[in-house]
Design an enzyme around this catalytic site. Structure first.
Site, PDB file in Angstrom:
ATOM      1  N   PRO A 198      -0.589   0.237  -5.277  1.00 35.72           N
ATOM      2  CA  PRO A 198      -1.987  -0.215  -5.341  1.00 35.72           C
ATOM      3  C   PRO A 198      -2.376  -1.059  -4.124  1.00 35.72           C
ATOM      4  CG  PRO A 198      -0.661  -1.267  -7.074  1.00 35.72           C
ATOM      5  CD  PRO A 198       0.247  -0.322  -6.344  1.00 35.72           C
ATOM      6  N   ASP A 199      -3.660  -1.041  -3.777  1.00 39.20           N
ATOM      7  CA  ASP A 199      -4.134  -1.907  -2.685  1.00 39.20           C
ATOM      8  C   ASP A 199      -4.552  -3.254  -3.275  1.00 39.20           C
ATOM      9  OD1 ASP A 199      -6.600  -1.458  -3.813  1.00 39.20           O
ATOM     10  OD2 ASP A 199      -7.421  -0.283  -2.164  1.00 39.20           O
ATOM     11  N   PHE A 200      -5.201  -4.087  -2.465  1.00 39.62           N
ATOM     12  CA  PHE A 200      -5.621  -5.408  -2.941  1.00 39.62           C
ATOM     13  C   PHE A 200      -7.030  -5.386  -3.531  1.00 39.62           C
ATOM     14  CE2 PHE A 200      -2.937  -8.452  -0.046  1.00 39.62           C
ATOM     15  CZ  PHE A 200      -1.858  -8.277  -0.895  1.00 39.62           C
ATOM     16  N   ARG A 201      -7.988  -4.805  -2.764  1.00 35.95           N
ATOM     17  CA  ARG A 201      -9.390  -5.087  -3.062  1.00 35.95           C
ATOM     18  C   ARG A 201     -10.163  -3.949  -3.719  1.00 35.95           C
ATOM     19  NH1 ARG A 201      -7.841  -7.631   1.440  1.00 35.95           N
ATOM     20  NH2 ARG A 201      -8.082  -9.892   1.483  1.00 35.95           N
TER      21      ARG A 201
ATOM     22  N   ASN B 271       0.536  -3.118   6.413  1.00 40.58           N
ATOM     23  CA  ASN B 271       1.352  -2.834   5.231  1.00 40.58           C
ATOM     24  C   ASN B 271       2.782  -3.324   5.424  1.00 40.58           C
ATOM     25  OD1 ASN B 271      -0.876  -1.706   4.171  1.00 40.58           O
ATOM     26  ND2 ASN B 271      -0.290   0.410   4.559  1.00 40.58           N
TER      27      ASN B 271
ATOM     28  N   ASP C  30       5.274  -1.936   3.443  1.00 41.72           N
ATOM     29  CA  ASP C  30       6.024  -1.003   2.593  1.00 41.72           C
ATOM     30  C   ASP C  30       6.983  -0.072   3.339  1.00 41.72           C
ATOM     31  OD1 ASP C  30       4.277   0.859   3.789  1.00 41.72           O
ATOM     32  OD2 ASP C  30       2.925   0.874   2.062  1.00 41.72           O
TER      33      ASP C  30
ATOM     34  N   HIS D   9       2.114  -7.772   9.406  1.00 40.69           N
ATOM     35  CA  HIS D   9       2.290  -8.658   8.240  1.00 40.69           C
ATOM     36  C   HIS D   9       3.733  -8.631   7.727  1.00 40.69           C
ATOM     37  CE1 HIS D   9      -2.306  -8.748   7.220  1.00 40.69           C
ATOM     38  NE2 HIS D   9      -1.995  -9.427   8.299  1.00 40.69           N
TER      39      HIS D   9
ATOM     40  N   GLY E 254     -14.039   2.404   0.796  1.00 45.40           N
ATOM     41  CA  GLY E 254     -14.885   1.232   0.558  1.00 45.40           C
ATOM     42  C   GLY E 254     -15.571   0.765   1.843  1.00 45.40           C
TER      43      GLY E 254
HETATM   44  P1  CNA Z   1      -7.550  -3.918   0.962  1.00 45.59           P
HETATM   45  O1  CNA Z   1      -8.412  -5.083   1.262  1.00 45.59           O
HETATM   46  O2  CNA Z   1      -7.077  -3.743  -0.438  1.00 45.59           O
HETATM   47  O3  CNA Z   1      -8.380  -2.616   1.413  1.00 45.59           O
HETATM   48  C1  CNA Z   1      -7.931  -1.311   1.175  1.00 45.59           C
HETATM   49  C2  CNA Z   1      -9.067  -0.354   1.499  1.00 45.59           C
HETATM   50  O4  CNA Z   1      -8.567   0.964   1.392  1.00 45.59           O
HETATM   51  C3  CNA Z   1     -10.248  -0.462   0.529  1.00 45.59           C
HETATM   52  O5  CNA Z   1     -11.445  -0.655   1.270  1.00 45.59           O
HETATM   53  C4  CNA Z   1     -10.263   0.869  -0.215  1.00 45.59           C
HETATM   54  O6  CNA Z   1     -11.586   1.342  -0.442  1.00 45.59           O
HETATM   55  C5  CNA Z   1      -9.528   1.779   0.745  1.00 45.59           C
HETATM   56  N1  CNA Z   1      -8.776   2.851   0.082  1.00 45.59           N
HETATM   57  C6  CNA Z   1      -7.861   2.730  -0.918  1.00 45.59           C
HETATM   58  N2  CNA Z   1      -7.323   3.934  -1.217  1.00 45.59           N
HETATM   59  C7  CNA Z   1      -7.937   4.843  -0.391  1.00 45.59           C
HETATM   60  C8  CNA Z   1      -7.821   6.247  -0.218  1.00 45.59           C
HETATM   61  N3  CNA Z   1      -6.972   6.973  -0.956  1.00 45.59           N
HETATM   62  N4  CNA Z   1      -8.621   6.858   0.705  1.00 45.59           N
HETATM   63  C9  CNA Z   1      -9.501   6.131   1.461  1.00 45.59           C
HETATM   64  N5  CNA Z   1      -9.637   4.797   1.331  1.00 45.59           N
HETATM   65  C10 CNA Z   1      -8.867   4.145   0.426  1.00 45.59           C
HETATM   66  O7  CNA Z   1      -6.243  -3.886   1.884  1.00 45.59           O
HETATM   67  P2  CNA Z   1      -6.110  -4.236   3.447  1.00 45.59           P
HETATM   68  O8  CNA Z   1      -4.932  -3.491   3.910  1.00 45.59           O
HETATM   69  O9  CNA Z   1      -7.381  -4.125   4.159  1.00 45.59           O
HETATM   70  O10 CNA Z   1      -5.746  -5.794   3.374  1.00 45.59           O
HETATM   71  C11 CNA Z   1      -4.708  -6.305   4.089  1.00 45.59           C
HETATM   72  C12 CNA Z   1      -3.557  -6.792   3.207  1.00 45.59           C
HETATM   73  C13 CNA Z   1      -3.172  -5.824   2.128  1.00 45.59           C
HETATM   74  C14 CNA Z   1      -2.305  -6.932   4.006  1.00 45.59           C
HETATM   75  O11 CNA Z   1      -1.926  -8.263   4.030  1.00 45.59           O
HETATM   76  C15 CNA Z   1      -1.217  -6.084   3.311  1.00 45.59           C
HETATM   77  O12 CNA Z   1       0.036  -6.672   3.397  1.00 45.59           O
HETATM   78  C16 CNA Z   1      -1.697  -6.008   1.926  1.00 45.59           C
HETATM   79  N6  CNA Z   1      -1.160  -4.929   1.059  1.00 45.59           N
HETATM   80  C17 CNA Z   1      -0.228  -4.052   1.505  1.00 45.59           C
HETATM   81  C18 CNA Z   1       0.244  -3.061   0.674  1.00 45.59           C
HETATM   82  C19 CNA Z   1       1.294  -2.096   1.196  1.00 45.59           C
HETATM   83  O13 CNA Z   1       2.167  -2.498   1.971  1.00 45.59           O
HETATM   84  N7  CNA Z   1       1.229  -0.839   0.784  1.00 45.59           N
HETATM   85  C20 CNA Z   1      -0.240  -2.925  -0.632  1.00 45.59           C
HETATM   86  C21 CNA Z   1      -1.209  -3.868  -1.072  1.00 45.59           C
HETATM   87  C22 CNA Z   1      -1.664  -4.853  -0.213  1.00 45.59           C
END
Ligand code: CNA
Length: 256
Positions: A32-35, A101, A103, A118, A219
Protein backbone atom coordinates in the site's frame (compact mmCIF):
# COMPACT_ATOMS: atom_id res chain seq x y z
CA UNK A 1 -1.94 6.42 -27.58
CA UNK A 2 -0.37 7.40 -24.21
CA UNK A 3 2.67 5.14 -24.55
CA UNK A 4 3.62 6.52 -27.97
CA UNK A 5 3.38 10.15 -26.80
CA UNK A 6 5.44 9.21 -23.72
CA UNK A 7 8.17 7.40 -25.67
CA UNK A 8 8.37 10.24 -28.21
CA UNK A 9 8.96 12.62 -25.30
CA UNK A 10 11.76 10.39 -23.90
CA UNK A 11 13.41 10.16 -27.33
CA UNK A 12 13.22 13.95 -27.73
CA UNK A 13 15.36 14.26 -24.59
CA UNK A 14 17.86 11.67 -25.85
CA UNK A 15 18.55 9.82 -22.60
CA UNK A 16 18.79 12.97 -20.46
CA UNK A 17 15.84 11.74 -18.46
CA UNK A 18 15.53 11.03 -14.74
CA UNK A 19 12.66 8.94 -13.42
CA UNK A 20 11.39 9.84 -9.95
CA UNK A 21 9.23 7.18 -8.31
CA UNK A 22 7.08 6.88 -5.21
CA UNK A 23 4.89 4.36 -3.45
CA UNK A 24 2.40 4.22 -6.37
CA UNK A 25 4.82 2.19 -8.52
CA UNK A 26 4.70 -0.58 -5.91
CA UNK A 27 0.94 -0.76 -5.23
CA UNK A 28 0.59 -3.30 -8.10
CA UNK A 29 3.05 -5.48 -6.10
CA UNK A 30 0.59 -5.44 -3.18
CA UNK A 31 2.38 -2.78 -1.09
CA UNK A 32 0.00 0.00 0.00
CA UNK A 33 1.02 3.64 -0.50
CA UNK A 34 0.67 6.41 2.09
CA UNK A 35 -1.84 8.93 0.79
CA UNK A 36 -4.37 7.03 -1.38
CA UNK A 37 -7.83 6.63 0.25
CA UNK A 38 -6.87 3.14 1.52
CA UNK A 39 -3.23 4.04 2.11
CA UNK A 40 -1.26 3.58 5.34
CA UNK A 41 -2.09 7.12 6.54
CA UNK A 42 -5.80 6.24 6.57
CA UNK A 43 -5.06 3.81 9.44
CA UNK A 44 -1.93 5.09 11.20
CA UNK A 45 -0.60 8.42 12.42
CA UNK A 46 2.51 9.25 10.31
CA UNK A 47 4.38 11.02 13.11
CA UNK A 48 3.77 8.14 15.56
CA UNK A 49 5.08 5.63 13.02
CA UNK A 50 8.01 7.40 11.44
CA UNK A 51 8.98 10.13 13.90
CA UNK A 52 12.56 9.44 15.04
CA UNK A 53 11.84 10.55 18.64
CA UNK A 54 8.90 8.14 18.83
CA UNK A 55 11.02 5.31 17.47
CA UNK A 56 13.71 5.96 20.07
CA UNK A 57 11.27 6.24 22.98
CA UNK A 58 8.88 3.35 22.10
CA UNK A 59 10.26 1.28 19.17
CA UNK A 60 7.60 -1.43 19.64
CA UNK A 61 4.96 0.81 17.98
CA UNK A 62 7.01 0.93 14.76
CA UNK A 63 8.04 -2.73 14.98
CA UNK A 64 4.45 -3.98 15.45
CA UNK A 65 3.49 -2.05 12.30
CA UNK A 66 6.63 -3.27 10.51
CA UNK A 67 5.82 -6.94 11.16
CA UNK A 68 2.78 -6.72 8.85
CA UNK A 69 3.71 -3.79 6.62
CA UNK A 70 7.47 -3.51 6.18
CA UNK A 71 9.12 -6.88 6.74
CA UNK A 72 6.52 -8.35 4.36
CA UNK A 73 8.26 -6.34 1.59
CA UNK A 74 11.07 -8.91 1.65
CA UNK A 75 8.91 -11.33 -0.36
CA UNK A 76 7.42 -8.70 -2.71
CA UNK A 77 8.18 -9.05 -6.41
CA UNK A 78 8.81 -6.24 -8.87
CA UNK A 79 5.86 -5.53 -11.14
CA UNK A 80 5.53 -4.38 -14.73
CA UNK A 81 6.26 -0.75 -13.74
CA UNK A 82 9.65 -1.62 -12.19
CA UNK A 83 10.42 -3.79 -15.24
CA UNK A 84 9.52 -0.94 -17.60
CA UNK A 85 11.85 1.46 -15.74
CA UNK A 86 14.74 -1.06 -15.88
CA UNK A 87 14.07 -1.64 -19.59
CA UNK A 88 14.12 2.10 -20.35
CA UNK A 89 17.52 2.31 -18.63
CA UNK A 90 18.94 -0.67 -20.52
CA UNK A 91 17.87 1.02 -23.78
CA UNK A 92 19.58 4.27 -22.65
CA UNK A 93 16.30 6.15 -22.91
CA UNK A 94 16.67 7.28 -19.28
CA UNK A 95 19.80 7.92 -17.26
CA UNK A 96 18.51 6.45 -14.01
CA UNK A 97 15.90 6.32 -11.30
CA UNK A 98 15.49 8.20 -8.06
CA UNK A 99 13.10 6.45 -5.70
CA UNK A 100 11.48 7.37 -2.43
CA UNK A 101 10.59 3.72 -1.95
CA UNK A 102 12.30 1.51 0.58
CA UNK A 103 11.12 -1.82 -0.84
CA UNK A 104 14.17 -2.78 -3.02
CA UNK A 105 11.89 -3.51 -6.00
CA UNK A 106 13.75 -1.30 -8.52
CA UNK A 107 16.96 -3.12 -7.60
CA UNK A 108 15.25 -6.52 -7.91
CA UNK A 109 13.99 -5.51 -11.37
CA UNK A 110 17.53 -4.68 -12.52
CA UNK A 111 17.75 -0.87 -12.34
CA UNK A 112 21.44 0.06 -12.11
CA UNK A 113 21.76 3.83 -11.73
CA UNK A 114 19.49 3.99 -8.71
CA UNK A 115 19.30 6.50 -5.86
CA UNK A 116 17.24 5.23 -2.90
CA UNK A 117 16.88 8.59 -1.22
CA UNK A 118 14.71 7.41 1.69
CA UNK A 119 16.92 4.38 2.35
CA UNK A 120 16.07 0.72 1.99
CA UNK A 121 14.94 -2.15 4.19
CA UNK A 122 17.81 -4.24 2.83
CA UNK A 123 19.87 -3.55 5.97
CA UNK A 124 19.69 -2.10 9.45
CA UNK A 125 22.14 -1.30 12.22
CA UNK A 126 22.35 -1.35 15.98
CA UNK A 127 21.97 2.13 17.42
CA UNK A 128 24.38 1.26 20.26
CA UNK A 129 27.30 -0.70 18.76
CA UNK A 130 26.73 -0.06 15.03
CA UNK A 131 26.60 -3.74 14.01
CA UNK A 132 24.99 -4.16 10.60
CA UNK A 133 22.06 -6.57 10.16
CA UNK A 134 20.55 -7.98 6.97
CA UNK A 135 16.80 -7.86 6.36
CA UNK A 136 16.47 -11.59 7.11
CA UNK A 137 18.36 -11.20 10.38
CA UNK A 138 16.16 -8.27 11.44
CA UNK A 139 13.06 -10.23 10.46
CA UNK A 140 14.12 -13.28 12.52
CA UNK A 141 14.96 -11.14 15.54
CA UNK A 142 11.63 -9.31 15.42
CA UNK A 143 9.63 -12.54 14.96
CA UNK A 144 11.27 -14.07 18.05
CA UNK A 145 10.88 -10.98 20.22
CA UNK A 146 7.87 -10.71 22.61
CA UNK A 147 7.40 -6.97 21.91
CA UNK A 148 8.48 -7.42 18.24
CA UNK A 149 11.49 -5.10 18.70
CA UNK A 150 14.68 -6.28 16.95
CA UNK A 151 17.53 -6.06 19.47
CA UNK A 152 21.25 -6.54 18.96
CA UNK A 153 23.33 -8.99 21.01
CA UNK A 154 24.69 -5.93 22.87
CA UNK A 155 21.13 -5.03 23.94
CA UNK A 156 20.85 -1.99 21.62
CA UNK A 157 17.83 -1.33 19.41
CA UNK A 158 18.29 -2.16 15.72
CA UNK A 159 16.96 0.45 13.33
CA UNK A 160 16.29 -0.42 9.68
CA UNK A 161 18.26 1.89 7.36
CA UNK A 162 15.19 3.82 6.26
CA UNK A 163 14.87 7.55 6.78
CA UNK A 164 12.62 8.59 9.65
CA UNK A 165 11.14 12.08 10.03
CA UNK A 166 13.80 14.27 11.57
CA UNK A 167 16.73 12.34 10.07
CA UNK A 168 19.03 13.63 7.32
CA UNK A 169 18.91 11.80 3.98
CA UNK A 170 21.84 9.55 3.09
CA UNK A 171 24.59 11.75 1.65
CA UNK A 172 25.69 9.24 -1.00
CA UNK A 173 22.13 8.65 -2.25
CA UNK A 174 21.27 12.33 -2.35
CA UNK A 175 24.51 13.08 -4.26
CA UNK A 176 23.58 10.42 -6.83
CA UNK A 177 20.10 11.94 -7.10
CA UNK A 178 21.39 15.49 -7.61
CA UNK A 179 23.86 14.26 -10.26
CA UNK A 180 20.94 12.71 -12.17
CA UNK A 181 18.78 15.80 -11.75
CA UNK A 182 21.50 18.18 -12.90
CA UNK A 183 22.18 16.12 -16.04
CA UNK A 184 18.51 15.76 -16.98
CA UNK A 185 16.40 17.90 -19.25
CA UNK A 186 13.31 15.85 -18.47
CA UNK A 187 12.07 14.38 -15.20
CA UNK A 188 9.24 11.86 -15.08
CA UNK A 189 7.42 11.61 -11.74
CA UNK A 190 5.58 8.29 -11.35
CA UNK A 191 3.40 7.08 -8.50
CA UNK A 192 4.22 9.94 -6.18
CA UNK A 193 2.05 12.67 -4.68
CA UNK A 194 5.17 14.91 -4.62
CA UNK A 195 4.32 15.87 -1.06
CA UNK A 196 7.61 15.00 0.68
CA UNK A 197 10.61 17.34 0.65
CA UNK A 198 13.36 17.60 -0.46
CA UNK A 199 12.37 15.05 -3.13
CA UNK A 200 9.35 17.13 -4.17
CA UNK A 201 11.77 19.92 -5.11
CA UNK A 202 13.65 17.76 -7.68
CA UNK A 203 11.17 18.46 -10.51
CA UNK A 204 11.38 22.15 -9.66
CA UNK A 205 15.17 22.06 -10.17
CA UNK A 206 14.74 20.52 -13.64
CA UNK A 207 12.04 23.09 -14.48
CA UNK A 208 14.27 25.93 -13.26
CA UNK A 209 17.02 24.63 -15.57
CA UNK A 210 14.51 25.02 -18.45
CA UNK A 211 13.75 21.31 -18.53
CA UNK A 212 10.40 19.55 -18.63
CA UNK A 213 8.23 17.56 -16.24
CA UNK A 214 6.01 14.59 -17.12
CA UNK A 215 3.70 13.08 -14.49
CA UNK A 216 2.20 9.58 -14.48
CA UNK A 217 0.00 9.38 -11.39
CA UNK A 218 -3.62 8.70 -10.52
CA UNK A 219 -3.93 11.29 -7.77
CA UNK A 220 -3.28 15.04 -7.94
CA UNK A 221 0.16 16.51 -7.24
CA UNK A 222 1.11 20.08 -6.42
CA UNK A 223 3.07 20.28 -9.70
CA UNK A 224 0.30 19.14 -12.08
CA UNK A 225 0.01 22.65 -13.55
CA UNK A 226 3.77 22.68 -14.35
CA UNK A 227 3.81 19.40 -16.30
CA UNK A 228 4.16 19.22 -20.10
CA UNK A 229 2.27 15.93 -20.06
CA UNK A 230 0.12 14.25 -17.42
CA UNK A 231 -1.16 10.68 -17.60
CA UNK A 232 -3.78 10.04 -14.91
CA UNK A 233 -3.91 6.31 -15.47
CA UNK A 234 -3.09 3.13 -13.52
CA UNK A 235 0.68 2.79 -13.83
CA UNK A 236 0.51 -0.96 -14.42
CA UNK A 237 -1.61 -0.45 -17.57
CA UNK A 238 0.58 2.40 -18.73
CA UNK A 239 3.79 0.38 -18.23
CA UNK A 240 2.37 -2.64 -20.03
CA UNK A 241 1.52 -0.45 -23.01
CA UNK A 242 5.02 1.10 -23.03
CA UNK A 243 6.68 -2.33 -22.89
CA UNK A 244 4.48 -3.63 -25.71
CA UNK A 245 5.36 -0.64 -27.86
CA UNK A 246 9.07 -1.06 -27.07
CA UNK A 247 8.91 -4.72 -28.13
CA UNK A 248 7.22 -3.62 -31.35
CA UNK A 249 9.83 -0.92 -32.11
CA UNK A 250 12.83 -2.84 -30.69
CA UNK A 251 14.92 -3.20 -33.86
CA UNK A 252 14.83 0.55 -34.48
CA UNK A 253 15.89 1.33 -30.89
CA UNK A 254 18.60 -1.36 -30.76
CA UNK A 255 20.20 -0.13 -33.95
CA UNK A 256 20.77 3.34 -32.41
P1 CNA B 1 2.07 8.81 -1.58
O1 CNA B 1 2.01 10.17 -1.01
O2 CNA B 1 1.28 7.74 -0.91
O3 CNA B 1 1.61 8.94 -3.11
C1 CNA B 1 1.43 7.83 -3.95
C2 CNA B 1 0.75 8.31 -5.23
O4 CNA B 1 0.70 7.22 -6.12
C3 CNA B 1 -0.69 8.78 -5.01
O5 CNA B 1 -0.84 10.09 -5.55
C4 CNA B 1 -1.55 7.77 -5.76
O6 CNA B 1 -2.65 8.38 -6.42
C5 CNA B 1 -0.57 7.20 -6.76
N1 CNA B 1 -0.83 5.80 -7.11
C6 CNA B 1 -0.98 4.74 -6.27
N2 CNA B 1 -1.14 3.60 -6.96
C7 CNA B 1 -1.10 3.95 -8.29
C8 CNA B 1 -1.20 3.21 -9.50
N3 CNA B 1 -1.38 1.89 -9.50
N4 CNA B 1 -1.14 3.90 -10.68
C9 CNA B 1 -0.96 5.25 -10.70
N5 CNA B 1 -0.85 5.98 -9.57
C10 CNA B 1 -0.91 5.35 -8.37
O7 CNA B 1 3.57 8.26 -1.67
P2 CNA B 1 4.91 9.05 -2.09
O8 CNA B 1 5.83 8.02 -2.59
O9 CNA B 1 4.62 10.24 -2.90
O10 CNA B 1 5.42 9.56 -0.66
C11 CNA B 1 6.71 9.40 -0.28
C12 CNA B 1 6.87 8.41 0.88
C13 CNA B 1 6.09 7.14 0.71
C14 CNA B 1 8.29 7.94 0.97
O11 CNA B 1 8.83 8.36 2.17
C15 CNA B 1 8.26 6.39 0.92
O12 CNA B 1 9.23 5.83 1.73
C16 CNA B 1 6.90 6.08 1.38
N6 CNA B 1 6.35 4.74 1.06
C17 CNA B 1 7.07 3.81 0.39
C18 CNA B 1 6.53 2.57 0.11
C19 CNA B 1 7.36 1.55 -0.64
O13 CNA B 1 8.58 1.47 -0.42
N7 CNA B 1 6.74 0.76 -1.50
C20 CNA B 1 5.22 2.26 0.48
C21 CNA B 1 4.49 3.26 1.19
C22 CNA B 1 5.06 4.49 1.47
Amino acid sequence: MDSKIFLDKLKAHAGKVAILTGAGVSTPSGIPDFRSPNGIYSKYDPEELFGLDNFLSHPSYFYKFAADNIFTMKDAKPNVVHHMVAKLESLHLINGVITQNIDMLHKKAGSVNLAEVHGSIEKGHCLRCGRVYSLDEMYNLTSNSPDKVARCECGGIIKPDIIFFGEPLSESEIEKAYAMIESSTLIVAMGTSLAVYPVASFPQIVLRNKGELVIVNMGATQLDSEASLIFKVPLEHFAQEVLSLLAYTRPALDSK
